[in-house]
Scaffold this motif. Structure first.
Motif, PDB file in Angstrom:
ATOM      1  N   THR A   1       0.828  -1.217   0.000  1.00  0.00           N
ATOM      2  CA  THR A   1       0.000   0.000   0.000  1.00  0.00           C
ATOM      3  C   THR A   1       0.860   1.264   0.000  1.00  0.00           C
ATOM      4  OG1 THR A   1      -0.139   0.095   2.393  1.00  0.00           O
ATOM      5  CG2 THR A   1      -1.924  -1.072   1.259  1.00  0.00           C
ATOM      6  N   GLN A   2       2.123   1.114   0.360  1.00  0.00           N
ATOM      7  CA  GLN A   2       2.992   2.287   0.441  1.00  0.00           C
ATOM      8  C   GLN A   2       3.726   2.593  -0.864  1.00  0.00           C
ATOM      9  OE1 GLN A   2       4.300   0.647   4.567  1.00  0.00           O
ATOM     10  NE2 GLN A   2       4.857   2.791   4.613  1.00  0.00           N
ATOM     11  N   VAL A   3       3.722   1.603  -1.786  1.00  0.00           N
ATOM     12  CA  VAL A   3       4.427   1.857  -3.054  1.00  0.00           C
ATOM     13  C   VAL A   3       3.602   1.630  -4.319  1.00  0.00           C
ATOM     14  CG1 VAL A   3       6.745   1.358  -2.143  1.00  0.00           C
ATOM     15  CG2 VAL A   3       5.451  -0.483  -3.206  1.00  0.00           C
TER      16      VAL A   3
ATOM     17  N   SER B   1       0.666 -10.145   4.970  1.00  0.00           N
ATOM     18  CA  SER B   1      -0.243  -9.045   5.298  1.00  0.00           C
ATOM     19  C   SER B   1       0.541  -7.902   5.962  1.00  0.00           C
ATOM     20  CB  SER B   1      -1.325  -9.579   6.241  1.00  0.00           C
ATOM     21  OG  SER B   1      -2.141  -8.532   6.676  1.00  0.00           O
ATOM     22  N   HIS B   2       0.708  -6.827   5.207  1.00  0.00           N
ATOM     23  CA  HIS B   2       1.431  -5.676   5.755  1.00  0.00           C
ATOM     24  C   HIS B   2       0.450  -4.523   5.896  1.00  0.00           C
ATOM     25  CE1 HIS B   2       5.448  -3.374   6.059  1.00  0.00           C
ATOM     26  NE2 HIS B   2       4.496  -2.512   6.380  1.00  0.00           N
ATOM     27  N   PHE B   3      -0.234  -4.437   7.008  1.00  0.00           N
ATOM     28  CA  PHE B   3      -1.148  -3.336   7.311  1.00  0.00           C
ATOM     29  C   PHE B   3      -2.202  -3.118   6.216  1.00  0.00           C
ATOM     30  CE2 PHE B   3       2.280  -0.912   9.987  1.00  0.00           C
ATOM     31  CZ  PHE B   3       2.103  -1.821  11.006  1.00  0.00           C
TER      32      PHE B   3
ATOM     33  N   ASN C   1       2.889  -8.334   9.263  1.00  0.00           N
ATOM     34  CA  ASN C   1       3.848  -7.291   9.592  1.00  0.00           C
ATOM     35  C   ASN C   1       3.598  -6.783  11.016  1.00  0.00           C
ATOM     36  OD1 ASN C   1       5.821  -5.114   8.951  1.00  0.00           O
ATOM     37  ND2 ASN C   1       4.041  -3.787   9.254  1.00  0.00           N
ATOM     38  N   GLU C   2       4.661  -6.579  11.777  1.00  0.00           N
ATOM     39  CA  GLU C   2       4.567  -5.982  13.122  1.00  0.00           C
ATOM     40  C   GLU C   2       3.272  -6.398  13.820  1.00  0.00           C
ATOM     41  OE1 GLU C   2       5.078  -1.750  12.505  1.00  0.00           O
ATOM     42  OE2 GLU C   2       7.248  -1.932  12.632  1.00  0.00           O
ATOM     43  N   ILE C   3       3.160  -7.691  14.074  1.00  0.00           N
ATOM     44  CA  ILE C   3       1.891  -8.214  14.613  1.00  0.00           C
ATOM     45  C   ILE C   3       1.523  -7.553  15.948  1.00  0.00           C
ATOM     46  CG2 ILE C   3       3.027 -10.268  15.644  1.00  0.00           C
ATOM     47  CD1 ILE C   3       0.385 -11.799  14.699  1.00  0.00           C
TER      48      ILE C   3
ATOM     49  N   GLY D   1       7.051   8.525  18.236  1.00  0.00           N
ATOM     50  CA  GLY D   1       7.277   7.296  17.489  1.00  0.00           C
ATOM     51  C   GLY D   1       6.181   7.202  16.452  1.00  0.00           C
ATOM     52  N   ASN D   2       6.152   6.141  15.651  1.00  0.00           N
ATOM     53  CA  ASN D   2       5.043   6.098  14.688  1.00  0.00           C
ATOM     54  C   ASN D   2       3.832   5.375  15.248  1.00  0.00           C
ATOM     55  OD1 ASN D   2       6.340   3.611  14.451  1.00  0.00           O
ATOM     56  ND2 ASN D   2       6.032   3.462  12.251  1.00  0.00           N
ATOM     57  N   MET D   3       4.016   4.123  15.633  1.00  0.00           N
ATOM     58  CA  MET D   3       2.873   3.336  16.083  1.00  0.00           C
ATOM     59  C   MET D   3       2.770   3.316  17.608  1.00  0.00           C
ATOM     60  SD  MET D   3       1.753   2.313  13.164  1.00  0.00           S
ATOM     61  CE  MET D   3       2.400   2.443  11.511  1.00  0.00           C
TER      62      MET D   3
ATOM     63  N   VAL E   1      14.178  -6.837   9.273  1.00  0.00           N
ATOM     64  CA  VAL E   1      13.476  -6.600   8.015  1.00  0.00           C
ATOM     65  C   VAL E   1      13.048  -5.136   7.858  1.00  0.00           C
ATOM     66  CG1 VAL E   1      12.796  -8.986   7.605  1.00  0.00           C
ATOM     67  CG2 VAL E   1      11.321  -7.517   8.984  1.00  0.00           C
ATOM     68  N   GLU E   2      13.364  -4.308   8.839  1.00  0.00           N
ATOM     69  CA  GLU E   2      13.139  -2.860   8.706  1.00  0.00           C
ATOM     70  C   GLU E   2      14.071  -2.120   9.644  1.00  0.00           C
ATOM     71  OE1 GLU E   2       9.249  -1.028   9.013  1.00  0.00           O
ATOM     72  OE2 GLU E   2       8.334  -2.791   8.099  1.00  0.00           O
ATOM     73  N   ASN E   3      14.775  -1.170   9.087  1.00  0.00           N
ATOM     74  CA  ASN E   3      15.560  -0.220   9.880  1.00  0.00           C
ATOM     75  C   ASN E   3      15.980   0.877   8.917  1.00  0.00           C
ATOM     76  OD1 ASN E   3      18.877   0.302  10.738  1.00  0.00           O
ATOM     77  ND2 ASN E   3      17.287   0.713  12.228  1.00  0.00           N
TER      78      ASN E   3
ATOM     79  N   SER F   1       4.586   7.173   3.919  1.00  0.00           N
ATOM     80  CA  SER F   1       4.710   6.801   5.325  1.00  0.00           C
ATOM     81  C   SER F   1       3.433   6.104   5.801  1.00  0.00           C
ATOM     82  CB  SER F   1       4.963   8.056   6.162  1.00  0.00           C
ATOM     83  OG  SER F   1       4.506   7.869   7.482  1.00  0.00           O
ATOM     84  N   ALA F   2       3.617   5.014   6.553  1.00  0.00           N
ATOM     85  CA  ALA F   2       2.447   4.276   7.039  1.00  0.00           C
ATOM     86  C   ALA F   2       1.661   5.112   8.045  1.00  0.00           C
ATOM     87  CB  ALA F   2       2.880   2.964   7.674  1.00  0.00           C
ATOM     88  N   SER F   3       2.348   5.721   8.991  1.00  0.00           N
ATOM     89  CA  SER F   3       1.616   6.389  10.072  1.00  0.00           C
ATOM     90  C   SER F   3       1.027   7.729   9.665  1.00  0.00           C
ATOM     91  CB  SER F   3       2.518   6.560  11.298  1.00  0.00           C
ATOM     92  OG  SER F   3       3.673   7.279  10.953  1.00  0.00           O
ATOM     93  N   THR F   4       1.645   8.448   8.704  1.00  0.00           N
ATOM     94  CA  THR F   4       1.135   9.781   8.365  1.00  0.00           C
ATOM     95  C   THR F   4       0.678   9.928   6.908  1.00  0.00           C
ATOM     96  OG1 THR F   4       3.324  10.586   7.738  1.00  0.00           O
ATOM     97  CG2 THR F   4       2.695  10.876  10.050  1.00  0.00           C
TER      98      THR F   4
ATOM     99  N   GLY G   1       7.085  13.191   2.314  1.00  0.00           N
ATOM    100  CA  GLY G   1       8.140  14.122   2.741  1.00  0.00           C
ATOM    101  C   GLY G   1       9.042  13.526   3.813  1.00  0.00           C
ATOM    102  N   LYS G   2       8.505  12.551   4.546  1.00  0.00           N
ATOM    103  CA  LYS G   2       9.338  11.826   5.510  1.00  0.00           C
ATOM    104  C   LYS G   2       9.950  10.678   4.712  1.00  0.00           C
ATOM    105  CE  LYS G   2       7.400  10.116   9.446  1.00  0.00           C
ATOM    106  NZ  LYS G   2       6.784   9.026  10.258  1.00  0.00           N
ATOM    107  N   ARG G   3      11.113  10.944   4.152  1.00  0.00           N
ATOM    108  CA  ARG G   3      11.688   9.985   3.192  1.00  0.00           C
ATOM    109  C   ARG G   3      12.622   8.998   3.868  1.00  0.00           C
ATOM    110  NH1 ARG G   3      10.704  11.734  -2.025  1.00  0.00           N
ATOM    111  NH2 ARG G   3       9.743  13.797  -2.064  1.00  0.00           N
ATOM    112  N   TYR G   4      12.491   7.744   3.495  1.00  0.00           N
ATOM    113  CA  TYR G   4      13.340   6.684   4.048  1.00  0.00           C
ATOM    114  C   TYR G   4      14.242   6.071   2.983  1.00  0.00           C
ATOM    115  CZ  TYR G   4      10.445   6.307   8.298  1.00  0.00           C
ATOM    116  OH  TYR G   4       9.796   6.535   9.488  1.00  0.00           O
ATOM    117  N   GLY G   5      13.917   6.309   1.718  1.00  0.00           N
ATOM    118  CA  GLY G   5      14.531   5.538   0.637  1.00  0.00           C
ATOM    119  C   GLY G   5      15.977   5.860   0.346  1.00  0.00           C
TER     120      GLY G   5
HETATM  121  C1  BG6 Z   1       6.899   0.307  10.376  1.00  0.00           C
HETATM  122  C2  BG6 Z   1       6.017  -0.203   9.270  1.00  0.00           C
HETATM  123  O1  BG6 Z   1       6.110   0.544  11.475  1.00  0.00           O
HETATM  124  O2  BG6 Z   1       7.575   1.509  10.183  1.00  0.00           O
HETATM  125  C3  BG6 Z   1       6.225   0.440   7.913  1.00  0.00           C
HETATM  126  O3  BG6 Z   1       6.107  -1.614   9.164  1.00  0.00           O
HETATM  127  C4  BG6 Z   1       6.470   1.910   8.122  1.00  0.00           C
HETATM  128  O4  BG6 Z   1       5.126   0.154   7.109  1.00  0.00           O
HETATM  129  C5  BG6 Z   1       7.741   2.088   8.910  1.00  0.00           C
HETATM  130  O5  BG6 Z   1       6.478   2.649   6.948  1.00  0.00           O
HETATM  131  C6  BG6 Z   1       8.132   3.541   9.113  1.00  0.00           C
HETATM  132  O6  BG6 Z   1       7.100   4.213   9.739  1.00  0.00           O
HETATM  133  P1  BG6 Z   1       6.370   5.482   9.127  1.00  0.00           P
HETATM  134  O7  BG6 Z   1       5.118   5.586   9.873  1.00  0.00           O
HETATM  135  O8  BG6 Z   1       7.278   6.620   9.349  1.00  0.00           O
HETATM  136  O9  BG6 Z   1       6.155   5.186   7.684  1.00  0.00           O
END
Ligand code: BG6
Length: 459
Positions: A14-16, A126-128, A172-174, A313-315, A356-358, A412-415, A419-423
């Motif tokens: 859903t994010q890409v 299943s990722h969110f 994902n992140e159960i 934090g996000n979640m 699997v995420e950092n 971004s999943a949470s927002t 603009g909050k770029r991770y790539g």
């Molecule tokens: C994780 C999620 O919580 O953090 C990703 O599995 C998410 O989907 C990532 O994108 C970064 O968080 P955010 O909310 O800044 O996109």
């Protein structure tokens, strides 16, 4: 790093992808989520409102550009790609008897590309996301019937992809369901009874998926996926130490069930104290026992303390740590926390671990010559990867892979922001959804390429 270390990147559907209503895809819960700003919560509409901007509808256009994007990932030297399957692409309403062929074909084409580049797929089932129809008509994971729908979804993947995929992550992140249930369930609730019953159904679904998968291939390796960040005591008062330990137990709640196959005595007491009475059948208990996962996977972004002042934090949120710097979004940056996490998780479960995420969410600017010098991201990743290397080399923790979040800028999943770029690859898109979607390699792209090429020797 070990020779077969799975260097790579991660993305989620859903994010890409975008193409939210193409080729028979149904509406997903995330397709109703609007963008918000730092510190706010995403608003959800009842149905699609043509006057609003929904970031998932176009996202970064991966549905169309997957070939070129995977080529870029291959150029970076990726050995693995973690991606997710959008449930509503395969079963548009979640209820169909047969999968949507066009949906399966899309992911099959991704596997073709990955094979061509010798990139190992790591699939998050299943990722969110889930079909919105399962939320409105069935009450989402509150309803046990959704387990059956989920298994039909899993079976369609196991059948079609067969031995082409080895690594599977059922959810994902159960554990995020206890902080922000909306993402994996499409439901906003703060009612513990509801939250933990939905979580139970997901845990049973995960265990059943593992058992089902094993019938398709003895090669499959399943993982729990935890949003993991250690909680530190904010001083050495035993109360503070105890509180930190209890906060950590909350994260282990999910890992314990997926890895050990049963609710721990601590988990049962916690539920009792919350006044939660779970509907658990004997068959559920047997499924949990027989559907344990093979390895641990985590997302790691930050650590917490038991201090009363909270950090962003996000979640989830937790206490501030005066010794740590924060990202632009207020997330506490703690590379050593990753080494601590890996040690703790291995000591507890004695299973291989995949990160699997950092990664770092930051605002990137194009310089005058058009290049993006994201030294802050390189610095962040350098420090975190060094912590991983130390955990492997000095502490003996069997870490088998690292997929950076994110391979490419994504929503971004949470927002819902871009603009909050991770790539490590820049995408020309702004927070209003405007832009050409053109891709551009950032400085971190070249840096990661060198690190992978040297198998971590350059860290
Ligand atoms: C994780 C999620 O919580 O953090 C990703 O599995 C998410 O989907 C990532 O994108 C970064 O968080 P955010 O909310 O800044 O996109």
């Amino acid at each position: 790093m070990p020779n077969d270390f799975l260097w790579g990147g991660a993305i989620s559907a859903t994010q890409v992808e975008g193409a939210y209503n193409h080729d028979g895809k149904g509406l997903s819960n995330l397709d109703l989520a609007l963008r918000c700003k730092k510190g706010e919560k995403r608003q959800i509409t009842q149905q699609v409102d043509v006057n609003q901007y929904y970031p998932s509808h176009r996202a970064i256009g991966f549905y169309e550009s997957y070939q070129k994007d995977i080529q870029l990932f291959a150029d970076m030297g990726f050995k693995s790609l973690r991606f997710s399957i959008q449930w509503s692409r395969i079963f548009p309403t979640g209820e169909e008897e047969r999968p949507n062929e066009a949906g399966l074909l899309f992911y099959e084409k991704i596997l073709d590309e990955l094979e061509r580049h010798r990139i190992e797929p790591i699939i998050t089932i299943s990722h969110f996301d889930l079909p919105e129809n399962l939320v409105t008509k069935y009450g989402s994971w509150k309803n046990r019937q959704v387990i059956t729908f989920y298994l039909r979804f899993c079976e369609a993947l196991f059948q079609r992809f067969s031995d082409r995929v080895r690594y599977w992550i059922p959810f994902n992140e159960i554990n995020v369901i206890t902080y922000m249930p909306y993402f994996s369930t499409g439901i906003h609730t703060e009612n513990y009874q509801e939250i933990f019953q939905m979580a139970h159904h997901q845990l049973v679904a995960s265990a059943k998926a593992v058992q089902l998968g094993r019938k398709y291939s003895s090669n499959y390796r399943f993982a729990t996926m935890l949003m993991y960040g250690p909680t530190y005591p904010h001083n050495c008062h035993p109360e503070s130490v105890f509180q930190a330990m209890m906060d950590d137990e909350e994260t282990y709640y999910f890992g314990d069930i997926q890895i050990r196959g049963y609710y721990s005595p601590w988990a049962k007491k916690m539920l009792e104290q919350l006044g939660v009475q779970l509907a658990i059948t004997e068959e559920d208990e047997q499924d949990l026992r027989e559907g344990v996962v093979d390895f641990v996977s985590i997302s790691y972004y930050m650590s917490w303390t038991t201090a009363p002042e909270t950090a962003a934090g996000n979640m989830a949120t937790g206490g501030k740590n005066p010794f740590l710097e924060q990202s632009e979004w207020g997330w506490q940056v703690d590379p050593l926390g990753l080494r601590i996490s890996l040690n703790r998780l291995y000591q507890r479960y004695e299973k291989e671990i995949m990160i699997v995420e950092n990664g770092l969410g930051a605002v990137d600017h194009c310089s005058e010559n058009g290049e993006i010098y994201d030294d802050y991201r390189i610095d962040y990743l350098q420090q975190h990867l060094l912590a991983v290397k130390q955990a492997i080399v000095l502490d003996g923790v069997p870490v088998i892979g690292f997929t950076v979040w994110s391979a490419i800028d994504s929503i971004s999943a949470s927002t819902g922001e871009i603009g909050k770029r991770y790539g490590l690859i820049y995408v020309d898109l702004d927070d209003e959804g405007q832009g050409t979607l053109a891709r551009k390699k950032k400085a971190s792209f070249y840096w990661y390429q060198k690190i992978i090429e040297s198998n971590g020797a350059e860290l």
